[in-house]
Enzyme design. Structure first.
Site, PDB file in Angstrom:
ATOM      1  N   ARG A 188     -45.202-105.165 -29.480  1.00 46.29           N
ATOM      2  CA  ARG A 188     -45.620-106.133 -28.476  1.00 46.29           C
ATOM      3  C   ARG A 188     -44.426-106.871 -27.871  1.00 46.29           C
ATOM      4  O   ARG A 188     -44.589-107.630 -26.919  1.00 46.29           O
ATOM      5  CB  ARG A 188     -46.583-107.157 -29.085  1.00 46.29           C
ATOM      6  CG  ARG A 188     -47.965-106.588 -29.312  1.00 46.29           C
ATOM      7  CD  ARG A 188     -48.870-107.608 -29.977  1.00 46.29           C
ATOM      8  NE  ARG A 188     -50.052-106.962 -30.519  1.00 46.29           N
ATOM      9  CZ  ARG A 188     -51.192-106.804 -29.860  1.00 46.29           C
ATOM     10  NH1 ARG A 188     -51.311-107.239 -28.635  1.00 46.29           N
ATOM     11  NH2 ARG A 188     -52.220-106.213 -30.424  1.00 46.29           N
ATOM     12  N   HIS A 215     -56.468-105.616 -36.679  1.00 43.62           N
ATOM     13  CA  HIS A 215     -56.335-104.743 -35.508  1.00 43.62           C
ATOM     14  C   HIS A 215     -56.616-103.282 -35.847  1.00 43.62           C
ATOM     15  O   HIS A 215     -56.222-102.392 -35.112  1.00 43.62           O
ATOM     16  CB  HIS A 215     -54.938-104.907 -34.887  1.00 43.62           C
ATOM     17  CG  HIS A 215     -54.691-106.285 -34.356  1.00 43.62           C
ATOM     18  ND1 HIS A 215     -53.460-106.893 -34.362  1.00 43.62           N
ATOM     19  CD2 HIS A 215     -55.541-107.192 -33.815  1.00 43.62           C
ATOM     20  CE1 HIS A 215     -53.560-108.114 -33.846  1.00 43.62           C
ATOM     21  NE2 HIS A 215     -54.811-108.320 -33.514  1.00 43.62           N
TER      22      HIS A 215
END
Ligand code: ZN
Length: 251
Positions: free
Chosen positions: A41, A124
């Site tokens: 990310r 996730h």
């Protein structure tokens, strides 16, 4: 709040883990980068060269599913060789000896389980499995990535012919409610909450330590950079996790 160097922190954590009755670890990208997995990310990270395939697109478009599988197959090569590090191994040993209730993780690499942890909440999801969006059939990922690499065709669910996707939470896809609820429950019950290698900015990462601390748990934050929750912590350490956990093991 007490800020501490790795040596002192290790001693303090050791003392707290030995005396706590419901300790929980929460892990972010920082624990995986120490196993050589890029923080996907972060700006300039490996995903910035790919276009984002949103969940809705994946569901609706054959072309988007192909692009998704192409990206994931490329990433799989990098994930496949990663090994758990000293922090993963310590958390697993603590669980086995009854000192740690379990691990809540933002990571999808499965390294906690590879290190032997059994109670793991994967907020996730996991990149180690595929899941059918139409019938929830699950399987280990390797065979399906190989098949995609060989044929360049998006694989179909062998059970129902439906859409196979990595069992991870994509952009635009909700977090699994059962995992989120269990994580909140653990945070409420915890008397020691270790936030490890997470910037604690995105939800629910920002909420779980807050819930734990407001219930009276000791909050320990170990991260290279400061986090918005440092003010709530009983102990903060700005160091690599490995520096602290090498010493925890030795003490
Ligand atoms: Zn299916």
């Amino acid at each position: 709040m007490q800020t501490s160097d790795a040596q002192q922190a290790a001693k303090q954590i050791r003392e707290w883990i030995d005396t706590s009755t419901f300790a929980v670890a929460f892990t972010g990208a920082g624990i995986s980068t120490e196993s050589g997995i890029p923080d996907f990310r972060s700006p300039g990270g490996m995903w910035s060269k790919y276009r984002t395939v949103y969940f809705d697109e994946f569901c609706e478009s054959t072309e988007a599913r192909h692009e998704y599988w192409r990206q994931k197959s490329e990433a799989h090569r990098k994930f496949a060789d990663a090994e758990p590090n000293v922090t993963h191994r310590t958390l697993s040993a603590w669980e086995a000896s009854g000192k740690l209730h379990g691990v809540i993780t933002q990571n999808i690499d499965g390294l906690h389980q590879q290190a032997g942890s059994e109670r793991v909440q994967q907020l996730h999801g996991t990149a180690r499995e595929v899941c059918c969006l139409d019938c929830s059939w699950h399987d280990h990922i390797d065979r399906w990535v190989k098949e995609f690499q060989k044929t360049d065709q998006v694989p179909e669910c062998p059970k129902c012919g439906g859409r196979l996707k990595h069992a991870t939470v994509s952009f635009g896809q909700p977090l699994p409610a059962n995992v989120l609820n269990a994580s909140i429950e653990w945070a409420i019950q915890s008397d020691l909450f270790l936030a490890l290698g997470s910037s604690l900015i995105v939800e629910p990462a920002a909420s779980l330590p807050r819930i734990a601390a407001s219930g009276g748990a000791k909050l320990v934050i170990i991260n290279r950079d400061e986090t918005p929750l440092d003010g709530l912590a009983s102990l903060t350490v700005r160091a690599a996790l490995g520096e602290v956990f090498e010493v925890v093991n030795d003490s």
